[in-house]
Design a protein around this motif. Structure first.
Motif, mmCIF file in Angstrom:
data_model
loop_
_atom_site.group_PDB
_atom_site.id
_atom_site.type_symbol
_atom_site.label_atom_id
_atom_site.label_comp_id
_atom_site.label_asym_id
_atom_site.label_seq_id
_atom_site.Cartn_x
_atom_site.Cartn_y
_atom_site.Cartn_z
ATOM 1 N N THR A 129 -2.382 17.257 -8.226
ATOM 2 C CA THR A 129 -1.095 17.514 -8.861
ATOM 3 C C THR A 129 -0.447 16.228 -9.380
ATOM 4 O OG1 THR A 129 -0.038 17.292 -6.721
ATOM 5 C CG2 THR A 129 -0.596 19.520 -7.411
ATOM 6 N N HIS A 130 -0.979 15.082 -8.995
ATOM 7 C CA HIS A 130 -0.429 13.775 -9.353
ATOM 8 C C HIS A 130 1.056 13.655 -9.028
ATOM 9 C CE1 HIS A 130 -4.158 12.686 -11.081
ATOM 10 N NE2 HIS A 130 -4.120 13.641 -11.975
ATOM 11 N N PRO A 131 1.378 13.655 -7.737
ATOM 12 C CA PRO A 131 2.788 13.519 -7.357
ATOM 13 C C PRO A 131 3.342 12.175 -7.813
ATOM 14 C CG PRO A 131 1.379 13.958 -5.445
ATOM 15 C CD PRO A 131 0.482 13.706 -6.593
ATOM 16 N N GLN A 132 4.604 12.150 -8.199
ATOM 17 C CA GLN A 132 5.225 10.911 -8.673
ATOM 18 C C GLN A 132 6.248 10.374 -7.678
ATOM 19 O OE1 GLN A 132 3.969 9.214 -11.044
ATOM 20 N NE2 GLN A 132 2.495 10.843 -11.492
ATOM 21 N N VAL A 133 6.096 10.783 -6.438
ATOM 22 C CA VAL A 133 6.887 10.163 -5.375
ATOM 23 C C VAL A 133 5.887 9.409 -4.504
ATOM 24 C CG1 VAL A 133 8.362 10.558 -3.377
ATOM 25 C CG2 VAL A 133 8.690 11.909 -5.454
ATOM 26 N N TYR A 134 6.122 8.103 -4.379
ATOM 27 C CA TYR A 134 5.189 7.224 -3.663
ATOM 28 C C TYR A 134 5.848 6.720 -2.396
ATOM 29 C CZ TYR A 134 3.011 7.201 -8.283
ATOM 30 O OH TYR A 134 2.451 7.585 -9.470
ATOM 31 N N TYR A 135 5.064 6.672 -1.335
ATOM 32 C CA TYR A 135 5.601 6.208 -0.057
ATOM 33 C C TYR A 135 4.943 4.874 0.280
ATOM 34 C CZ TYR A 135 7.229 11.016 0.389
ATOM 35 O OH TYR A 135 7.844 12.217 0.169
ATOM 36 N N LEU A 136 5.741 3.814 0.397
ATOM 37 C CA LEU A 136 5.202 2.515 0.806
ATOM 38 C C LEU A 136 5.152 2.513 2.324
ATOM 39 C CD1 LEU A 136 7.217 0.026 -1.451
ATOM 40 C CD2 LEU A 136 4.945 0.971 -1.853
ATOM 41 N N VAL A 137 3.947 2.296 2.875
ATOM 42 C CA VAL A 137 3.837 2.349 4.343
ATOM 43 C C VAL A 137 3.444 0.998 4.931
ATOM 44 C CG1 VAL A 137 3.356 4.799 4.476
ATOM 45 C CG2 VAL A 137 1.480 3.204 4.128
ATOM 46 N N TYR A 154 0.846 -1.197 0.000
ATOM 47 C CA TYR A 154 0.000 0.000 0.000
ATOM 48 C C TYR A 154 0.879 1.244 0.000
ATOM 49 C CZ TYR A 154 -3.536 3.398 1.212
ATOM 50 O OH TYR A 154 -4.352 4.482 1.187
ATOM 51 N N SER A 155 0.563 2.163 -0.886
ATOM 52 C CA SER A 155 1.403 3.357 -0.963
ATOM 53 C C SER A 155 0.541 4.607 -0.844
ATOM 54 C CB SER A 155 2.156 3.386 -2.290
ATOM 55 O OG SER A 155 1.242 3.369 -3.360
ATOM 56 N N ILE A 156 1.154 5.668 -0.354
ATOM 57 C CA ILE A 156 0.446 6.945 -0.282
ATOM 58 C C ILE A 156 1.286 8.015 -0.969
ATOM 59 C CG2 ILE A 156 -0.909 6.472 1.787
ATOM 60 C CD1 ILE A 156 1.192 7.921 3.425
ATOM 61 N N ARG A 157 0.596 9.088 -1.357
ATOM 62 C CA ARG A 157 1.293 10.215 -1.962
ATOM 63 C C ARG A 157 0.938 11.467 -1.179
ATOM 64 N NH1 ARG A 157 0.170 10.081 -8.319
ATOM 65 N NH2 ARG A 157 -1.998 9.644 -7.794
ATOM 66 N N ARG A 158 1.748 12.493 -1.346
ATOM 67 C CA ARG A 158 1.506 13.721 -0.593
ATOM 68 C C ARG A 158 0.401 14.532 -1.262
ATOM 69 N NH1 ARG A 158 7.011 16.742 0.228
ATOM 70 N NH2 ARG A 158 5.737 18.028 1.594
ATOM 71 N N LYS A 159 -0.574 14.926 -0.468
ATOM 72 C CA LYS A 159 -1.679 15.779 -0.908
ATOM 73 C C LYS A 159 -2.255 15.394 -2.283
ATOM 74 C CE LYS A 159 0.172 19.704 1.643
ATOM 75 N NZ LYS A 159 0.452 21.124 1.701
ATOM 76 N N PRO A 160 -2.659 14.130 -2.443
ATOM 77 C CA PRO A 160 -3.191 13.750 -3.763
ATOM 78 C C PRO A 160 -4.483 14.502 -4.080
ATOM 79 C CG PRO A 160 -3.576 12.027 -2.144
ATOM 80 C CD PRO A 160 -2.732 13.044 -1.469
ATOM 81 N N ASN A 161 -5.152 15.012 -3.030
ATOM 82 C CA ASN A 161 -6.428 15.709 -3.245
ATOM 83 C C ASN A 161 -6.270 16.991 -4.046
ATOM 84 O OD1 ASN A 161 -4.937 16.592 -0.991
ATOM 85 N ND2 ASN A 161 -6.684 17.763 -0.250
ATOM 86 N N LEU A 162 -5.033 17.468 -4.208
ATOM 87 C CA LEU A 162 -4.840 18.715 -4.945
ATOM 88 C C LEU A 162 -4.751 18.492 -6.459
ATOM 89 C CD1 LEU A 162 -2.299 20.593 -2.651
ATOM 90 C CD2 LEU A 162 -4.786 20.752 -2.687
#
Ligand code: SF4
Ligand code: SF4
Ligand code: SF4
Lengths: 275, 386
Positions: free
Chosen positions: A267-275, A257-265
């Motif tokens: 901007t489609h960030p391309q840095v993914y954080y596996l938590v 499962y991964s999350i991204r920073r502020k996906p609600n904006l």
């Protein structure tokens, strides 16, 4: 300082020669590799479509090729030591100055969970996550507001998604800093050169008055090397092609499962954080 | 006509020399900034715009407010404003010049400013802001100068100037709307991400601009034989009154939406401004003073007895000025940057050098204004002597 635009053109050349111009051609070559939902243009993008690359320059045969670069940060593997090594590598290879105080310059740094993800507030989250130190860096957003607001195209997006800076064109208006929702950009309030601990001669230093940020190591990709931070992170940071369903990066994103920073904006960030 | 600026009383010349001294000091401070970089300001990685951009935003409003004279006079043939429309247009010119200077001193690489034109980027609002501001400057220069020239020759203004004057009306609205769009379209800045930004800007502009005009009218009346007339003051006072009420009303709309929805990324900024955040509360006294001034001004302006009292009116105008200047300048800019996107608090206060540069720019604007007013009032005095 001449890295950016020239190397950008080189890489753009590769992708233009490879794809048939845009994602449609790519879909024909590798059906299913693209995420259709993500590629739907937003209303903004309908008015201002992304520019297509320039195919005049010959590519470097060793250069790494990608349709859409991205980074996965594996929070299970990322220790503070590994993160520090990554940060140090970036600072060294890019002559990032160490300026004390609030006019500092940061390309990649450590921050807390609530700072990196202010909107996923949860007081009872797993302490391993809640107390972890997260790496913050430019997300190389697919729909980057910093590019949208720049009045000179000094900030621009390459065909492979990397959001780049042209230090020779930037007028230092700092609109991009107001536009970036992640605080990824720094301004050279002063001449940075006296604050570079040990200069790396192969990378340009910057002058006062321009904005800078992480470049996804475009200069290394162009000669076939991985980003410095990924290389130094002991496997905790994986760089790869988000559009390549077979890449290690996509493999990781499928498996955890991964999350991204502020996906609600959007901007489609391309840095993914596996938590 | 410009020769009128070359002869004047001792007071006139002393005033010009004082302004030149301030400009010189400001320029000296700017040279320091030019050499050392923006490190001499209080700005930071987190608060990357400060006092300069705040003044810019405020002055765009003052510039736009010339429309409050042009519109009644040219569209509604409200004759009372006929004599002072030129004062509004010339105030607009001086304000736009200050706006452009403030943008320039804020740049990290001012020598590259032409890049905005060499690489036109229609998706950037700053590009459009440059176009509308320069356009507005030219429109007002042409309209003001041509009508004044005609007035001097005792002729009606030429016909071709009318469309340009009409164009100045929507154009005035556009400069402040586009300036609001600079802020209101940024995805990560909760304080600015509001559709009411442009109307709020316009309301405060139409309060601040005419308030400044009233104060200038008093000065002119005192220093020259030109009297704008009691009725002109009264009508302007009514405009200020409506506008400052709207300004406060819009502010409460904002407070309601932000407060009732209670979304942290939006409330954090208001909390910081009005109550302080995590112990940081540098701007708290300022914003409350602004609010207090706004309310007091409303009381003074709504009541016809105090509004029509030409002794009290200037005080009300000063209160309006303070209210809008704090709200739009410091509050607006610093409030939008604190807390930063990572919800950390870095506060901002201008440095001495930053203030000196700011005063230098204001002095330049006032110098331009003095010269333009000298010319305009010289023409009017000539005409009245005939
Ligand atoms: S993280 Fe910020 S600087 Fe990087 S691409 Fe996204 S908006 Fe631009
Ligand atoms: S500071 Fe430079 S990169 Fe940023 S918006 Fe201005 S010109 Fe573009
Ligand atoms: S990708 Fe390269 S530039 Fe970006 S943070 Fe990592 S090392 Fe630095």
């Amino acid at each position: 300082m001449g890295v950016d635009r020239r190397q950008f053109l080189k890489l753009a050349g590769i992708s233009a020669a490879f794809g048939l111009g845009g994602s449609v051609g790519f879909q024909l070559l590798r059906p299913g590799a693209l995420d259709a939902a993500e590629r739907m243009p937003t209303p903004y993008q309908m008015v201002f479509p992304k520019s297509q690359g320039n195919s005049e320059v010959m590519p470097n045969p060793k250069a790494l090729k990608g349709r859409r670069w991205g980074m996965v940060i594996d929070m299970r593997k990322l220790t503070v030591e590994k993160a520090r090594a990554a940060i140090q590598a970036c600072n060294y290879y890019h002559n990032v100055p160490t300026i004390p105080g609030k006019q500092n310059i940061k390309w990649i740094w450590l921050t807390g969970y609530t700072n990196a993800f202010p909107e996923v507030e949860n007081p009872f989250a797993d302490p391993a996550i809640k107390n972890a130190r997260f790496i913050a860096m430019c997300n190389h957003c697919d729909n980057p507001p910093c590019v949208r607001v720049c009045p000179t195209k000094a900030t621009f997006q390459r065909e492979d998604g990397i959001v780049m800076m042209d230090m020779h064109r930037c007028i230092g208006c700092r609109f991009c800093m107001a536009g970036c929702p992640y605080g990824s950009r720094s301004f050279n309030f002063r001449d940075p050169r006296p604050f570079i601990k040990k200069e790396y001669p192969k990378y340009p230093t910057r002058t006062k008055g321009v904005v800078e940020k992480c470049t996804f190591c475009s200069e290394r990709l162009a000669v076939g090397k991985l980003p410095a931070c990924a290389e130094a992170s002991g496997g905790a940071m994986v760089f790869g092609d988000v559009d390549d369903a077979g890449s290690e990066l996509r493999q990781l994103l499928r498996s955890r499962y991964s999350i991204r920073r502020k996906p609600n904006l959007g901007t489609h960030p391309q840095v993914y954080y596996l938590v | 006509m410009l020769e009128k600026a070359l002869s004047g009383s001792k007071l006139y010349w002393t005033w010009l020399i004082c302004l030149l001294v301030v400009i010189g000091a400001g320029f000296g401070a700017y040279l320091v900034q030019y050499n050392k970089g923006l490190m001499i300001t209080g700005m930071s990685r987190d608060v990357s715009w400060g006092f300069y951009i705040a003044q810019f935003t405020f002055l765009v409003g003052v510039a736009a407010s010339a429309v409050m004279l042009v519109l009644p006079y040219y569209l509604h043939h409200y004759k009372t404003f006929g004599r002072i429309t030129i004062l509004g247009e010339f105030l607009a010119i001086a304000s736009v010049i200050m706006c452009i200077l403030f943008i320039t001193v804020d740049l990290g690489k001012p020598t590259r400013i032409l890049n905005v034109m060499l690489h036109p980027t229609p998706n950037s609002i700053l590009f459009w802001d440059m176009i509308v501001l320069n356009g507005y400057l030219i429109i007002n220069l042409v309209a003001g100068w041509v009508t004044l020239e005609a007035e001097r020759k005792q002729l009606p203004p030429p016909g071709w100037i009318k469309p340009i004057i009409y164009l100045s009306i929507p154009w005035a609205v556009s400069i402040h709307t586009v300036t609001a769009f600079l802020y209101a379209g940024l995805p990560g800045r909760g304080y600015w991400l509001t559709a009411i930004m442009a109307p709020r800007f316009l309301a405060s502009a139409f309060a601040a601009g005419p308030a400044v005009l009233i104060l200038l009218g008093y000065l002119v009346k005192k220093l020259t034989r030109f009297d704008p007339g009691k009725e002109a003051f009264e009508t302007l006072a009514k405009i200020v009154c409506y506008a400052i009420i709207l300004h406060i009303f819009f502010f409460f709309l904002e407070v309601f939406t932000v407060g009732y929805s209670d979304i942290p990324s939006h409330t954090a900024h208001l909390k910081y401004l009005y109550f302080g955040l995590h112990g940081h509360n540098m701007l708290v006294p300022w914003v409350w003073v602004a609010l207090g001034c706004g309310f007091t001004a409303i009381i003074l302006l709504v009541n016809p007895r105090t509004r029509k009292n030409l002794k009290i009116l200037p005080y009300a105008c000063v209160l309006v000025f303070i209210c809008t200047w704090i709200d739009k300048g410091m509050g607006m800019i610093a409030g939008g940057f604190v807390p930063n996107p990572l919800h950390e608090v870095t506060e901002y206060a201008p440095t001495g050098l930053e203030l000196m540069i700011t005063f230098g720019v204001y002095a330049t604007g006032i110098l331009v204004l003095t010269i333009l007013y000298k010319v305009a009032l010289g023409v009017k005095a000539e005409e009245e002597a005939l």
